[in-house]
Design an enzyme around this catalytic site. Structure first.
Site, PDB file in Angstrom:
ATOM      1  N   THR A   1       5.282   4.654  -7.291  1.00  0.00           N
ATOM      2  CA  THR A   1       5.190   3.391  -8.039  1.00  0.00           C
ATOM      3  C   THR A   1       4.645   3.572  -9.457  1.00  0.00           C
ATOM      4  O   THR A   1       5.231   3.080 -10.415  1.00  0.00           O
ATOM      5  CB  THR A   1       4.314   2.373  -7.280  1.00  0.00           C
ATOM      6  OG1 THR A   1       3.092   2.982  -6.954  1.00  0.00           O
ATOM      7  CG2 THR A   1       5.002   1.871  -6.037  1.00  0.00           C
TER       8      THR A   1
ATOM      9  N   LEU B   1       0.877  -1.175   0.000  1.00  0.00           N
ATOM     10  CA  LEU B   1       0.000   0.000   0.000  1.00  0.00           C
ATOM     11  C   LEU B   1       0.913   1.223   0.000  1.00  0.00           C
ATOM     12  O   LEU B   1       1.824   1.329   0.820  1.00  0.00           O
ATOM     13  CB  LEU B   1      -0.905   0.006   1.239  1.00  0.00           C
ATOM     14  CG  LEU B   1      -1.688   1.289   1.487  1.00  0.00           C
ATOM     15  CD1 LEU B   1      -2.674   1.566   0.352  1.00  0.00           C
ATOM     16  CD2 LEU B   1      -2.448   1.216   2.808  1.00  0.00           C
ATOM     17  N   GLU B   2       0.672   2.123  -0.950  1.00  0.00           N
ATOM     18  CA  GLU B   2       1.475   3.340  -1.036  1.00  0.00           C
ATOM     19  C   GLU B   2       0.625   4.482  -0.484  1.00  0.00           C
ATOM     20  O   GLU B   2      -0.454   4.766  -1.022  1.00  0.00           O
ATOM     21  CB  GLU B   2       1.833   3.589  -2.508  1.00  0.00           C
ATOM     22  CG  GLU B   2       2.671   4.822  -2.765  1.00  0.00           C
ATOM     23  CD  GLU B   2       3.029   4.962  -4.258  1.00  0.00           C
ATOM     24  OE1 GLU B   2       2.214   4.558  -5.115  1.00  0.00           O
ATOM     25  OE2 GLU B   2       4.114   5.485  -4.556  1.00  0.00           O
ATOM     26  N   ILE B   3       1.086   5.090   0.572  1.00  0.00           N
ATOM     27  CA  ILE B   3       0.329   6.193   1.159  1.00  0.00           C
ATOM     28  C   ILE B   3       0.981   7.505   0.751  1.00  0.00           C
ATOM     29  O   ILE B   3       2.215   7.641   0.790  1.00  0.00           O
ATOM     30  CB  ILE B   3       0.232   6.020   2.685  1.00  0.00           C
ATOM     31  CG1 ILE B   3      -0.752   4.874   2.939  1.00  0.00           C
ATOM     32  CG2 ILE B   3      -0.194   7.323   3.371  1.00  0.00           C
ATOM     33  CD1 ILE B   3      -1.280   4.724   4.301  1.00  0.00           C
TER      34      ILE B   3
END
Ligand code: NAD
Length: 733
Positions: free
Chosen positions: A516, A478-480
Site C-alpha cells: 500500500t 490491516l496489511e500484514i
C-alpha cells in the site's frame, strides 16, 4: 404434527400455527439461495392452500441471523440484464404471494435481517424483533451497486416515512430493533434473555417464536389487528408527502442533492433507487414493481456493481485466517508508542477482549495517547454503541506504563514508535530482554522492510509487519507483512489479532513500502509534479474527487502529513530511483523547511482554522502556493482534466501490477481490497486490477506510452501489464 422434509426449511405446527424455520445447513448465515427459495416455495404452496389446520404462519431463522440477503452467486450467474430481471421477478412473485395470503404471517427476527431477508419480513403481516445488538434490519443493496429487487423499493416507503425509507435505501444504513419499532418497520420488540442463562441465544429464539405464535393466533382470531396508526406529526407529514409537488421538491430533490454530494453522480444505483421509488408513488405499485425489477436487471450488469460485488467477495475472503488457527491464541498485547497509531491500535483491541499494555517513553506521550483512547470510547458511548458499564470494563483492560518490565507477560508486542530504523532496532533489542521467547514482535512501520527491522532480533521467525491505517478505529484495512523468516505461527497470530480487531486483512511479502505505501507513493509523487506544473490544490482535489477518490489528492497530502510523505518519499526514491520520479526533491525540501506539514501543523496546502465556522469555504495557504511558484515546472502535455486524473491513477495501477509480478502481492484480489480499503482507490472501479480489466490493458498501455514519451521511464508499463495488453483474453479477475 411435524414435517421436516428439507435441508434449508423445516416446518412444524404449534397451536395451529405453522412454524417455518430457515436454517442453511452448510453456512453460518441464511441467504436466499436457490436451495432455500425453492424449498420455501414448496412449503408456502402447501401452507397457504391448506385450509384445514393452519391458522397462521410464522417465519423464523437461525439464532444468529434471520436472513442476511440474497445469494450473490445467483446474480453472478446472470449473463444479461434480462436474466437478472427474471430473477428479481421470481422474488417479487414469491413475496407478493406471501403478502396476499389470507392467513396471517408473522416474521420473528433475531440477528441480521438484511436485503432479501428484510424484503421477506416486509411482506409478512407482522414483524417481531429482538432488542439486542446483533439484530439489525437494513437494505444494503446500494453498497453492491444494486437496488432492493424483490419489492423492497415499494414496501419500505409503504411501511415507514418516505425520507427515512430513502435514507435507508440510499445509504444501506442498518437499524436496530428499537429504532425499527420507532420507524414503524417492526410491530413489536422483545427483550433478549439475560446473560447467565445457558445458551441464551437459542433460548431467546425459542421465546421469540413463542411470542410470535401467540401473535399469529390472535391475528387469526381477529383479536389483534396490525394497527399501524402513526403518531399525529407523522400522519400530517405523510399527508403532505401525498402531494406530488411537495414530494418532488422537498423529499426527492433533497435526497438527490445528498446523493450527488456523496457520490459526485458517479454511482448509478442510488439515482435509480430514487427513480424507482418515485415511479411507485406516482403510478402505483404495479408500475413500481416493474420499474424495480427492470432497474435491478440494468444495475446488475454495470461495471460499478461488478466491482462492488468483487470487493465484497474480497472483503469476505480477507476476513479469514489463511494460515489456519494459531497454536496459541494471543491474549495480552503490548503496544509500544502511545502516539496517533499506537493509541489507535490499543483502542481497537480493548473492546475485543484483549488486555493491553500501552508503553511510551515519556509521560506526556502516554497521557496524550490515553486521552485519544478515552475520546474514542466516549464517542462510542455517545453514539450508544456501548453502555457505560461496557466502557468501564473495556478501559479497565488498559495498562498505560513507562516501564518495559510491564510488557513481560505479552503474547504479542506491536511497535508504533518513530519511523527510524535505529529507533526500531533499539526497541527490538529492548523488548527481547523482557518478553518470553514465544512472544511475537510486530512492527507498524509505514515503509521500512520488516526483514531489516528483524536484523536486530534474536528470533527473526517471530517478527512480522502489522501495518495499520490512520485513523485506526475507522479504517478497515490491516496489511500484514511476512518475511522469508517469519514463521507460520507468527503470521497466523498476527492475522488472528487483526481479524479479532475487526480488520480486513491482506497478507503481502516484505519489501520497501510493502504494497500500500509503495503504490500510494507513486501517485503522490505524480501529484507533487502536477502541483508544480501549476495545477492548483483545489483543482487537483476537485478532479480526483470527480474521479471517485473519497478524499481529494491535495487534501490527502495534508492529512497524511507532508513531513511523513516526504520522509517516505526520500526513502523510496533511494530504492526505486527514476521509476518513482515526479515532483522534485527541492520542492519537498522547501515544504519541509516551511513547516507546512498539513492538518496537524495547521497549515499545508490549506489553512486549518479550528475556529472557522462549519461549512465555510476552505482557505488556501498563499505561502505554500508561493513555494509552488518558485519550484514550477513546465507541463509536457496540455494537462487536460482527463490527463491529470489518468496520470494519478496509472502510476498507482502500474505499480500495483508490478507488485503482483514481483510476488509482493499474492493475488489481484488482495491488491484490490488493499487499494480500496487502505487508500481509497475509487471503489466503483473495484481496485487497480479490476480497473485494468474494465478499462482495457491495451488502452491503458497506449495511454501510458503517450505519457512516457512526454515525461520518461516512470510511465513505462510493467511486463505483466504489457502481457495483458498483448492478449486481451488475459484478465486479472
Ligand atoms: P507519533 O509520533 O504520533 O507517535 C510515536 C510515539 O512513540 C510517541 O508518543 C513517542 O513518544 C513514542 N516513542 C518513540 N520512541 C519510543 C520508544 N523507544 N519506546 C516507547 N515509545 C516511544 O507517530 P505515529 O504517527 O503514531 O507513527 C508511529 C509509527 O506508525 C511509525 O513507524 C509510522 O511510520 C507508522 N505509521 C503511521 C501512520 C500514520 O498515518 N501516522 C500510518 C501507518 C503507520
Amino acid at each position: 404434527t411435524s414435517t421436516s422434509d428439507g435441508n434449508y426449511v423445516t416446518c412444524d405446527v404449534r397451536n395451529g400455527v405453522a412454524v417455518v424455520k430457515f436454517s442453511d445447513p452448510k453456512e453460518k448465515v441464511n441467504s436466499l439461495s436457490e436451495g432455500l427459495t425453492s424449498e420455501m416455495k414448496v412449503h408456502l404452496d402447501r401452507l397457504l392452500t391448506d385450509s384445514s389446520i393452519i391458522a397462521g404462519v410464522l417465519i423464523s431463522g437461525k439464532p444468529s441471523n434471520f436472513i442476511v440477503g440474497a445469494d450473490i452467486g445467483m446474480l453472478e450467474k446472470c449473463k444479461s440484464a434480462g436474466e437478472a430481471e427474471t430473477l428479481a421477478r421470481g422474488g417479487q412473485e414469491m413475496l407478493l404471494r406471501l403478502r396476499s395470503s389470507s392467513k396471517p404471517i408473522v416474521a420473528a427476527i433475531m440477528g441480521q435481517c438484511l436485503g432479501g431477508g428484510l424484503e421477506v419480513a416486509m411482506n409478512c403481516h407482522y414483524r417481531i424483533a429482538v432488542k439486542d445488538k446483533k439484530t439489525v434490519l437494513g437494505l444494503p443493496e446500494v453498497m453492491l451497486g444494486l437496488l432492493p429487487g424483490a419489492t423492497g423499493t415499494q414496501r419500505l416507503p409503504a411501511l415507514i416515512s418516505l425520507p427515512e425509507a430513502l435514507t435507508m435505501m440510499l445509504t444501506g444504513k442498518q437499524v436496530r430493533a428499537d429504532k425499527a419499532k420507532k420507524l414503524g418497520l417492526v410491530d413489536l420488540t422483545v427483550n433478549p434473555l439475560g446473560p447467565g442463562i445457558k445458551s441464551p441465544e437459542s433460548l431467546t429464539l425459542e421465546y421469540l417464536e413463542e411470542v410470535a405464535v401467540q401473535i399469529a393466533e390472535q391475528l387469526a382470531k381477529g383479536k389483534l389487528t396490525t394497527n399501524r396508526t402513526r403518531p399525529l406529526p407523522e400522519r400530517i407529514q405523510a399527508l403532505l408527502f401525498k402531494n406530488q409537488w411537495v414530494r418532488d421538491n422537498l423529499v426527492f430533490a433533497k435526497a438527490k442533492q445528498g446523493v450527488m454530494k456523496q457520490t459526485q453522480g458517479l454511482y448509478p444505483a442510488p439515482l435509480k433507487i430514487l427513480d424507482v421509488v418515485k415511479t411507485g408513488l406516482e403510478r402505483g405499485e404495479q408500475a413500481g414493481l416493474e420499474a424495480e425489477r427492470r432497474g435491478f436487471g440494468e444495475l446488475s450488469q454495470t461495471p460499478h456493481s461488478k466491482s462492488l460485488i468483487g470487493l465484497f467477495r474480497g472483503q469476505t475472503l480477507c476476513k479469514k485466517n489463511r494460515f489456519g488457527k494459531p497454536a496459541r491464541e494471543p491474549k495480552t498485547i503490548s503496544v509500544l508508542g502511545a502516539g496517533l497509531m499506537g493509541a489507535g491500535i490499543a483502542a481497537v483491541s480493548l473492546d475485543k477482549g484483549y488486555d493491553v499494555v500501552l508503553k511510551d517513553m515519556n509521560a506526556n506521550g502516554l497521557t496524550r495517547g490515553d486521552q485519544q483512547i478515552q475520546k474514542i470510547y466516549g464517542g462510542y458511548l455517545k453514539k450508544k454503541k456501548i453502555t457505560q458499564s461496557e466502557k468501564d470494563v473495556y478501559l479497565s483492560r488498559l495498562n498505560p506504563t513507562l516501564n518495559y518490565a510491564d510488557i513481560a507477560n505479552s503474547d504479542i508486542v506491536i511497535e508504533a514508535v518513530f519511523e527510524d530504523i535505529k529507533v526500531k532496532h533499539a526497541v527490538v533489542k529492548e523488548v527481547e530482554k523482557y518478553v518470553r521467547p514465544d512472544c511475537i514482535f510486530a512492527s507498524n512501520t509505514s515503509a521500512l522492510p520488516i526483514a531489516q527491522i528483524a536484523e536486530a532480533s534474536q528470533r527473526p521467525e517471530n517478527v512480522v509487519g502489522m501495518h495499520y491505517f490512520s485513523p485506526v478505529d475507522k479504517m478497515q484495512l490491516l496489511e500484514i507483512i511476512t518475511t522469508d523468516k517469519t514463521s507460520k505461527e507468527a503470521a497466523s497470530q498476527a492475522v488472528q489479532v487483526g481479524l479479532k480487531q475487526g480488520k480486513v486483512v491482506i497478507v503481502v511479502k516484505d519489501g520497501p513500502g510493502f504494497y500500500t505505501t509503495r503504490i500510494l507513493s507513486f501517485t503522490m509523487s505524480e501529484a507533487f509534479r502536477l502541483l508544480q506544473e501549476g495545477v492548483e490544490p483545489t483543482k487537483l482535489d476537485k478532479l480526483s474527487k470527480a474521479y471517485g477518490w473519497p478524499v481529494g489528492t491535495a487534501t490527502l497530502l495534508d492529512e497524511v502529513g507532508m513531513d511523513v510523505g516526504a520522509h517516505i518519499g526520500v526513502y523510496l526514491e533511494g530504492i526505486f530511483k527514476e521509476r518513482i520520479a515526479g515532483g522534485t526533491r527541492e520542492l519537498g525540501d522547501a515544504i519541509m523547511a516551511s513547516g507546512f506539514y498539513g492538518r496537524k501543523a495547521g497549515k499545508g496546502w490549506y489553512i486549518y482554522d479550528n475556529s472557522a465556522k462549519k461549512g465555510s469555504p476552505r482557505q488556501m495557504n498563499p505561502e505554500a502556493l508561493a513555494i509552488l511558484k518558485r519550484h514550477s515546472l513546465t507541463p509536457k502535455l496540455e494537462n487536460t482534466d482527463e490527463q491529470i486524473q489518468m496520470r494519478l491513477i496509472v502510476r498507482m495501477v502500474n505499480e500495483a501490477i508490478l507488485c503482483l509480478q514481483e510476488g509482493v502481492l499474492h493475488n489481484p484480489l488482495e491488491g484490490d481490497v488493499g487499494a480500496v480499503f487502505g487508500l481509497g482507490f475509487p471503489p466503483f472501479h473495484g481496485g487497480p486490477f479490476r480497473f485494468v480489466d474494465h478499462y482495457g490493458a491495451g488502452r491503458l498501455v497506449s495511454l501510458m506510452e503517450t505519457f512516457q514519451n512526454a515525461y520518461g521511464p516512470e510511465f513505462a508499463p510493467c511486463q505483466l501489464l504489457l502481457d495483458h495488453a498483448k492478449d486481451p483474453t488475459l484478465r486479472f479477475h
